[in-house]
Scaffold this active site. Structure first.
Site, PDB file in Angstrom:
ATOM      1  N   SER A  60      38.839  42.502 -70.040  1.00 13.87           N
ATOM      2  CA  SER A  60      38.952  41.305 -69.375  1.00 13.87           C
ATOM      3  C   SER A  60      37.617  40.374 -69.645  1.00 13.87           C
ATOM      4  O   SER A  60      36.543  41.053 -69.965  1.00 13.87           O
ATOM      5  CB  SER A  60      39.148  41.344 -67.989  1.00 13.87           C
ATOM      6  OG  SER A  60      39.137  40.083 -67.323  1.00 13.87           O
TER       7      SER A  60
ATOM      8  N   TYR B  37      37.311  45.696 -59.942  1.00 13.79           N
ATOM      9  CA  TYR B  37      37.796  45.174 -61.104  1.00 13.79           C
ATOM     10  C   TYR B  37      36.713  44.999 -62.404  1.00 13.79           C
ATOM     11  O   TYR B  37      36.960  45.372 -63.329  1.00 13.79           O
ATOM     12  CB  TYR B  37      38.624  43.949 -61.133  1.00 13.79           C
ATOM     13  CG  TYR B  37      39.582  43.442 -61.961  1.00 13.79           C
ATOM     14  CD1 TYR B  37      40.771  43.942 -62.252  1.00 13.79           C
ATOM     15  CD2 TYR B  37      39.142  42.301 -62.815  1.00 13.79           C
ATOM     16  CE1 TYR B  37      41.674  43.609 -63.298  1.00 13.79           C
ATOM     17  CE2 TYR B  37      40.051  41.961 -63.885  1.00 13.79           C
ATOM     18  CZ  TYR B  37      41.179  42.648 -63.972  1.00 13.79           C
ATOM     19  OH  TYR B  37      41.891  42.278 -65.203  1.00 13.79           O
TER      20      TYR B  37
HETATM   21  P1  NAP Z   1      50.970  43.124 -64.933  1.00 11.40           P
HETATM   22  O1  NAP Z   1      51.770  41.746 -65.075  1.00 11.40           O
HETATM   23  O2  NAP Z   1      50.863  43.281 -63.444  1.00 11.40           O
HETATM   24  O3  NAP Z   1      51.932  44.145 -65.826  1.00 11.40           O
HETATM   25  C1  NAP Z   1      51.056  45.591 -65.578  1.00 11.40           C
HETATM   26  C2  NAP Z   1      52.226  46.688 -65.352  1.00 11.40           C
HETATM   27  O4  NAP Z   1      51.533  47.849 -65.444  1.00 11.40           O
HETATM   28  C3  NAP Z   1      53.160  46.374 -64.198  1.00 11.40           C
HETATM   29  O5  NAP Z   1      54.608  46.496 -64.640  1.00 11.40           O
HETATM   30  C4  NAP Z   1      52.644  47.400 -63.238  1.00 11.40           C
HETATM   31  O6  NAP Z   1      53.734  47.877 -62.338  1.00 11.40           O
HETATM   32  C5  NAP Z   1      52.175  48.558 -64.088  1.00 11.40           C
HETATM   33  N1  NAP Z   1      51.241  49.533 -63.597  1.00 11.40           N
HETATM   34  C6  NAP Z   1      50.524  49.487 -62.853  1.00 11.40           C
HETATM   35  N2  NAP Z   1      49.930  50.490 -62.321  1.00 11.40           N
HETATM   36  C7  NAP Z   1      50.264  51.556 -63.223  1.00 11.40           C
HETATM   37  C8  NAP Z   1      50.008  52.813 -63.418  1.00 11.40           C
HETATM   38  N3  NAP Z   1      49.302  53.600 -62.705  1.00 11.40           N
HETATM   39  N4  NAP Z   1      50.751  53.386 -64.330  1.00 11.40           N
HETATM   40  C9  NAP Z   1      51.417  52.796 -65.132  1.00 11.40           C
HETATM   41  N5  NAP Z   1      51.732  51.560 -65.039  1.00 11.40           N
HETATM   42  C10 NAP Z   1      51.109  50.742 -64.169  1.00 11.40           C
HETATM   43  O7  NAP Z   1      49.491  42.934 -65.730  1.00 11.40           O
HETATM   44  P2  NAP Z   1      49.154  41.861 -66.939  1.00 11.40           P
HETATM   45  O8  NAP Z   1      48.590  40.818 -66.481  1.00 11.40           O
HETATM   46  O9  NAP Z   1      50.045  42.042 -68.099  1.00 11.40           O
HETATM   47  O10 NAP Z   1      47.890  42.818 -67.361  1.00 11.40           O
HETATM   48  C11 NAP Z   1      47.627  43.739 -68.297  1.00 11.40           C
HETATM   49  C12 NAP Z   1      46.068  43.973 -68.611  1.00 11.40           C
HETATM   50  O11 NAP Z   1      45.770  42.919 -68.915  1.00 11.40           O
HETATM   51  C13 NAP Z   1      45.456  44.519 -67.429  1.00 11.40           C
HETATM   52  O12 NAP Z   1      44.694  45.556 -67.832  1.00 11.40           O
HETATM   53  C14 NAP Z   1      44.875  43.410 -66.791  1.00 11.40           C
HETATM   54  O13 NAP Z   1      43.717  43.869 -65.941  1.00 11.40           O
HETATM   55  C15 NAP Z   1      44.320  42.725 -68.131  1.00 11.40           C
HETATM   56  N6  NAP Z   1      44.211  41.492 -67.705  1.00 11.40           N
HETATM   57  C16 NAP Z   1      45.182  40.571 -67.615  1.00 11.40           C
HETATM   58  C17 NAP Z   1      44.989  38.976 -67.320  1.00 11.40           C
HETATM   59  C18 NAP Z   1      45.693  37.995 -66.761  1.00 11.40           C
HETATM   60  O14 NAP Z   1      45.464  36.857 -66.592  1.00 11.40           O
HETATM   61  N7  NAP Z   1      47.025  38.553 -66.685  1.00 11.40           N
HETATM   62  C19 NAP Z   1      43.400  38.666 -67.437  1.00 11.40           C
HETATM   63  C20 NAP Z   1      42.645  39.427 -68.197  1.00 11.40           C
HETATM   64  C21 NAP Z   1      43.041  40.980 -68.288  1.00 11.40           C
HETATM   65  P3  NAP Z   1      53.844  47.433 -60.837  1.00 11.40           P
HETATM   66  O15 NAP Z   1      53.913  46.050 -60.920  1.00 11.40           O
HETATM   67  O16 NAP Z   1      54.887  48.287 -60.356  1.00 11.40           O
HETATM   68  O17 NAP Z   1      52.504  47.851 -60.412  1.00 11.40           O
END
Ligand code: NAP
Length: 265
Positions: free
Chosen positions: A150, A163
């Site tokens: 990130s 985080y």
């Molecule tokens: P998201 O929408 O929350 O999707 C992540 C998925 O991972 C969810 O379905 C979640 O299930 C699942 N998950 C959570 N804990 C888990 C575990 N222990 N084992 C297996 N699956 C698990 O997240 P996203 O925004 O796409 O983010 C993806 C990555 O990008 C992350 O590493 C995040 O930190 C990074 N990131 C995101 C952003 C942003 O703005 N979106 C920015 C920078 C970095 P549940 O919902 O049931 O928990």
């Protein structure tokens, strides 16, 4: 649907952690669209079923497995499954990440259990998945590992100690693993998303996506937040032979946010 000129992942085996929603979902679909066999690991079973259904008609396929990738048993199970069914692992996307709303606290108020949970899901899972996948990749002659870090791993904000530490750790782990496995032809890279339109980011605005788009726009010089597909397309490129001399590096995919340097927020 993401596709990138020159990417062909037919007969390639790909694991995506946290692949049920958001960036992981788009990444699963991008690889399936490029012909890959994709193992999507997540905790959200309906979301997993949905991503499998969304892949119907694509040249590749997506298989969903319920797996908590903060545990060694689940990570080993995923790699074992890919070996048993698809003969190995070619690409590992360590994408999973959590940022619970009730974790936004100064360090002295943060429960230890919350610290452990965020570090275990966001950082330890990357180590565990690599621990089991790297030997399998080596046996196959190489592979690619891509970690979702990130921009908050580079610059921080108040109240996000675990985080930010997990994402900074992911960037350090990326360099470390790149050195360890370069001679085995395993490339290790990271992507730093800016604000991306996903359930994780939308949780911060009470699932109000319009508010997320409006509030997030100001922080990004391009005047908007990103879409999951805009991260997935970079993943696809990094995993492809087009990026064959890249390892130990990160790519900011943030609409110019990090170009602001010390003023980025
Ligand atoms: P998201 O929408 O929350 O999707 C992540 C998925 O991972 C969810 O379905 C979640 O299930 C699942 N998950 C959570 N804990 C888990 C575990 N222990 N084992 C297996 N699956 C698990 O997240 P996203 O925004 O796409 O983010 C993806 C990555 O990008 C992350 O590493 C995040 O930190 C990074 N990131 C995101 C952003 C942003 O703005 N979106 C920015 C920078 C970095 P549940 O919902 O049931 O928990």
């Amino acid at each position: 649907m993401v596709n990138f000129a020159g990417t062909d992942f037919r007969d390639k085996s790909v694991i995506v952690t946290g692949g049920g929603k958001g960036i992981g979902r788009a990444t699963c679909l991008a690889f399936a669209n490029a012909g890959a066999k994709v193992l999507c690991a997540d905790l959200d079973d309906p979301a997993g079923a949905d991503v499998v259904a969304a892949a119907s008609g694509l040249s590749g396929e997506i298989v969903y497995q319920h797996a908590d990738v903060s545990t060694a048993a689940a990570c080993k199970g995923l790699v074992d499954w890919a070996v048993a069914n698809w003969g190995g692992v070619d690409v590992l996307i360590n994408n999973v990440g959590i940022q619970p709303l009730n974790s936004y606290l100064p360090a002295h108020e943060l429960p230890e259990e919350m610290w452990d949970r965020i570090i275990n899901v966001n950082l330890k899972s990357g180590f565990l998945m690599t621990k089991y996948a790297a030997p399998v990749m080596t046996e196959r002659g190489g592979g690619v590992i891509i970690n979702t870090a990130s921009v908050q791993g580079l610059q921080s904000a108040k109240g996000i100690a675990p985080y930010a530490a997990s994402k900074g750790g992911m960037l350090s782990l990326t360099r470390q693993l790149a050195l360890e496995y370069a001679a085995d032809n395993i490339r290790v890279l990271a992507v730093n998303p800016g604000t991306i339109e996903t359930p994780l980011a939308a949780a911060g605005t009470g699932n109000d996506y319009e508010k997320l788009r409006q509030e997030g726009a100001a922080a990004h010089p391009m005047g908007r937040i990103g879409k999951p597909e805009e991260i997935a397309s970079v993943m696809l490129f990094l995993a492809s032979d087009s990026a064959s001399f890249m390892t130990g590096e990160f790519v900011n995919v943030d609409g110019g946010m990090m170009a602001k340097g010390a003023w980025a927020e």
